[in-house]
Design an enzyme around this catalytic site. Structure first.
Site, PDB file in Angstrom:
ATOM      1  N   GLU A  52       0.813  -1.229   0.000  1.00  0.00           N
ATOM      2  CA  GLU A  52       0.000   0.000   0.000  1.00  0.00           C
ATOM      3  C   GLU A  52       0.845   1.278   0.000  1.00  0.00           C
ATOM      4  OE1 GLU A  52      -0.592  -2.630   1.925  1.00  0.00           O
ATOM      5  OE2 GLU A  52      -2.717  -3.172   1.777  1.00  0.00           O
ATOM      6  N   PHE A 114     -11.234  -7.278  13.760  1.00  0.00           N
ATOM      7  CA  PHE A 114     -10.185  -7.739  12.860  1.00  0.00           C
ATOM      8  C   PHE A 114      -9.894  -6.677  11.800  1.00  0.00           C
ATOM      9  CE2 PHE A 114      -8.946 -10.038   8.923  1.00  0.00           C
ATOM     10  CZ  PHE A 114      -7.681 -10.423   9.345  1.00  0.00           C
ATOM     11  N   GLN A 115      -8.632  -6.373  11.620  1.00  0.00           N
ATOM     12  CA  GLN A 115      -8.177  -5.351  10.673  1.00  0.00           C
ATOM     13  C   GLN A 115      -8.814  -3.992  10.929  1.00  0.00           C
ATOM     14  OE1 GLN A 115      -8.223  -6.944   6.596  1.00  0.00           O
ATOM     15  NE2 GLN A 115      -6.151  -7.714   6.970  1.00  0.00           N
ATOM     16  N   LYS A 164     -17.577  -0.667   5.999  1.00  0.00           N
ATOM     17  CA  LYS A 164     -18.083  -1.625   5.015  1.00  0.00           C
ATOM     18  C   LYS A 164     -19.601  -1.572   4.878  1.00  0.00           C
ATOM     19  CE  LYS A 164     -17.182  -6.328   3.445  1.00  0.00           C
ATOM     20  NZ  LYS A 164     -16.524  -7.607   3.765  1.00  0.00           N
ATOM     21  N   MET A 482      24.586   8.466   1.624  1.00  0.00           N
ATOM     22  CA  MET A 482      24.488   9.718   2.376  1.00  0.00           C
ATOM     23  C   MET A 482      24.736   9.456   3.862  1.00  0.00           C
ATOM     24  SD  MET A 482      24.287  12.872   1.728  1.00  0.00           S
ATOM     25  CE  MET A 482      23.334  13.477   0.329  1.00  0.00           C
TER      26      MET A 482
END
Lengths: 586, 171
Positions: A52, A114-115, A164, A482
């Site tokens: 993502e 969940f999630q 949802k 760097m």
């Protein structure tokens, strides 16, 4: 006209009505209804990423290279938290994005489902604005508002979190026509009196400079065009931040190169010595100013910015002009032409002669080699091979990024995609993918380091799946360069964990993904290898083995002023160059 | 490098916001995220029909920081208006406090006498305690609380400052 549909269908309809053609995303439980709605349509193409974070960077690359809003679709919980780095990156660099996140159903919110995560809570400080839509009747309005907020005023990322059950719920859809935001109305046009005052100051100045930034790019091609007009009319020298490269053509004699920590000698010395600084769409960032109490001590400062909170944040200015760079610059061009003003020719001659003396210092010079590829040489050859092409350059973060900024020369805006504010390693490959989606026929090159590229390497799969012939040009010095440079300068050469141990074989890695792998370690072979890379119409990983020890100069050491920069050919004790207070800075 | 110490000022900001979930978190997050001070904060709905809430914040900082705070607040999307009442208008400020004092005998009657002098009202009493309600400027409440300490102060609850500009104009 309103029409009944499900929340998920509204999302797709709203995107279509906003002119969205591409969507970067990754499915999951809490966005399944939206993915189902996507399945039933053909107007929006969904680009499946492999992480993502990369979806957000790809949307950034898409937005930055096209001027459109980038759109992201991810699921709840880890989908949203993985997006956080990208959202923060977009906030820091003012990139317009709309990120739609799925959320657990409203009755489960707060239950540690969940999630589940508190997406609006987590993303509040890293978005321009965010919404949790608890009722389908608000959804269409919120989506249109999100696009409005993302691209108006100072652009930025907006999250719309949709539970949802709201995606399943039926409601009536409203189009974007009748949405007017009740509170957010940024000022676009600069105050006319102040614009006049600014023009008077330019006409009176003896050593003026234009210091431009990403705001000129964000304001669209009109802003770049007006900047060019104003520079030509006034004869004022132009420098730019990392984010603003391309707004002013590198081929112009008035171009001084990038300024700041790794900027050119002439740009930084001119900033230090000017008597009038016109800051256009930049924000006096610490990479730009160096030591703030010694920053351009003798100049009057004009600051043009759309965001009032940028004014007087780090540096006190004499004349702020709040407005969109395009509007203000166009008004300045008109005002200059109509007002019959001119700069002091004699003073300007003296100023330009001084600048030419600084230029003659040839600050980007490096010791050439015919046995080992110098990273600067690699960029120079890449530039030479691609400058006549329709090319978009993205970068990761580190030495290679600075060398790219110094040695690749940009003539047009929107061609340079880099993570400036946040400095996100792993930005470049997904950004190149986003640019390639927006410009299918262009040459999109990610100039990378071997450490950075591994942070979002998985996106090679995305490039293969969507047949995107992006080129990953790795300057491989087997160090986080760097970090190594700072350890050399500040920590007595103790290279703590900055060596790239156990690197993959990048050629085999490219082949394992289904792409093309190439390696080059001899300066004499480089041009032919680059030509071959460009000719291949598939994703390429180009493993360019470069000098391990090369440092990136010029450099203003932390805590020092513009006129205290270190050049590559100066024999200085680097440890001495940085004060104890400087060592505390980043 | 050393900077001359800059003048620290105290300012009262009045902020009109959409009364939507999370708006207070946005304002507070801005202060904590950017390291600004909050000396006092009050918030309440002021117009139910128009979904408006009003936040009053007392903050301290250098003039440059105060200007930043104002501009940073102004660009938050659900914010309608920000007014710096300290510089933009003459204003009045008030705070309400409830002060619980426990004691008997002379201390108890002295507490009651002082309360009268400060125009504090008794809103709860037992044989060994009072709860006083006092309204006024913050320094008046500070002073009252200090005086109550030797007389048996046990608890103070304060609203924080609310403020409004003087004269006929609305913000």
């Amino acid at each position: 006209m309103s029409k009944d549909m499900t929340g998920a269908e509204m999302v797709i309809q709203a995107l279509a009505d906003q002119g969205v053609e591409h969507l970067f995303g990754y499915p999951g439980g809490a966005v399944l209804p939206i993915y189902d709605a996507l399945f039933h349509q053909n107007s929006i193409e969904h680009i499946l990423v492999r992480h993502e974070q990369a979806a957000v960077h790809a949307a950034e690359g898409y937005a930055r290279s096209s001027g459109k809003v980038g759109v992201v679709l991810v699921t709840s919980g880890p989908g949203a938290t993985n997006a956080v780095t990208g959202l923060t990156d977009a906030l820091m660099d003012s990139i317009p994005l709309v990120c739609i996140t799925g959320q657990v159903p409203t009755h489960l919110i707060g239950n540690d489902a969940f999630q589940e995560c508190d997406t609006v809570g987590i993303t509040r400080p890293c978005t321009k604005h965010n919404y949790l839509v608890r009722d389908v009747k608000d959804l269409a309005r919120v989506l249109h508002e999100a696009f409005y907020v993302a691209q108006n005023g100072r652009p930025g990322p907006v999250v719309v979190d949709i539970p949802k059950d709201v995606q399943f719920a039926l409601g009536s859809y409203v189009g974007p026509e009748n949405i007017e935001h009740k509170t957010y109305k940024p000022k676009l046009r600069g105050d006319a009196d102040r614009i006049e005052a600014a023009l008077d100051m330019i006409a009176r100045a003896r050593r003026p400079i234009f210091y431009t930034g990403g705001g000129v790019i964000n304001a669209g091609p009109k802003a770049s065009s007006a900047l060019r007009d104003l520079a030509r009319l006034t004869g004022v020298p132009v420098t730019s931040t990392l984010m603003g490269l391309g707004a002013f053509p590198a081929a112009s004699r008035q171009w001084l190169g990038m300024l700041g920590m790794h900027g050119t000698y002439e740009a930084n010395m001119a900033m230090h010595g000017c008597d009038l600084m016109v800051c256009i769409g930049a924000r006096f960032d610490d990479r730009i100013t160096g030591r703030i109490d010694a920053f351009s001590p003798e100049s009057k400062k004009i600051h043009i910015d759309i965001d009032p909170s940028s004014i007087n944040k780090n540096v006190k200015v004499d004349l702020p002009i709040i407005g969109d760079c395009a509007h203000v610059l166009e008004a300045m061009v008109r005002g200059w032409r109509e007002g019959g003003r001119s700069t002091d020719g004699e003073a300007m001659d003296v100023w330009w002669r001084q600048i030419d003396r600084w230029r003659a210092r040839n600050c980007l010079a490096y010791r050439a080699s015919d046995t080992v590829i110098k990273p600067q040489y690699a960029i120079e050859r890449l530039y030479a091979a691609t400058c006549d092409k329709d090319v978009y350059i993205s970068t990761e973060v580190g030495q290679h990024q600075m060398w790219a900024a110094q040695f690749f020369r940009f003539e047009e805006p929107n061609r340079w995609l880099t993570s400036g504010g946040l400095g996100t390693m792993g930005y470049g490959l997904p950004a190149a993918i986003g640019a390639q989606i927006a410009h299918p026929d262009a040459l999109c090159v990610d100039i990378a380091g071997e450490a950075s590229i591994l942070m979002n390497m998985q996106e090679m799969s995305t490039a293969i799946q969507f047949d995107l012939p992006v080129k990953i040009f790795i300057l491989n010095n087997r160090y986080m360069g760097m970090v190594r440079q700072w350890q050399e300068l500040l920590h007595g050469g103790r290279y703590s964990h900055s060596y790239s141990e156990a690197l993959p074989d990048f050629v085999k890695l490219a082949e394992a993904y289904g792409g093309v792998g190439m390696r080059c370690d001899k300066p004499g072979d480089l041009d032919a290898a680059i030509a071959e890379m460009i000719a291949v119409k598939r994703p390429v990983i180009f493993d360019c083995i470069v000098d391990q020890q090369e440092n990136c100069f010029p450099m203003i050491p932390s805590g020092r002023a513009h006129n205290e920069m270190i050049l590559g050919d100066m024999a200085v004790d680097l440890d001495e160059a940085i004060t104890d207070e400087g060592k505390m800075l980043v | 490098m050393s900077h001359p110490p800059e003048r620290i000022e105290r300012h009262t900001l009045s902020i009109l916001v959409d009364n939507e979930p999370g708006v207070l978190a946005r304002v507070i997050g801005l202060f904590s995220g950017r390291g600004y001070n909050i000396d006092s904060l009050t918030v309440s709905e002021v117009s139910h029909e128009r979904h408006l809430s009003r936040i009053t914040i007392v903050t301290t900082g250098t003039p440059m920081v105060i200007e930043q705070i104002r501009n940073q607040l102004d660009r938050l999307v659900p914010i309608h208006r920000v007014r710096d009442l300290t510089v933009e208008a003459a204003s009045v400020e008030r705070e309400l406090a409830m002060v619980k004092v426990r004691g008997t005998g002379d201390a108890r009657s002295e507490a009651l006498r002082l309360a009268e002098a400060f125009r504090a009202r008794v809103i709860d009493a037992t044989t060994e305690s009072f709860v006083f309600e006092i309204t006024g400027k913050s320094d008046k409440i500070d002073q009252f609380a200090v005086l109550m300490v030797p007389l048996g102060l046990v608890e103070v609850s304060r609203t924080g400052v609310v403020a409004i500009s003087r004269g006929p104009e609305a913000m």
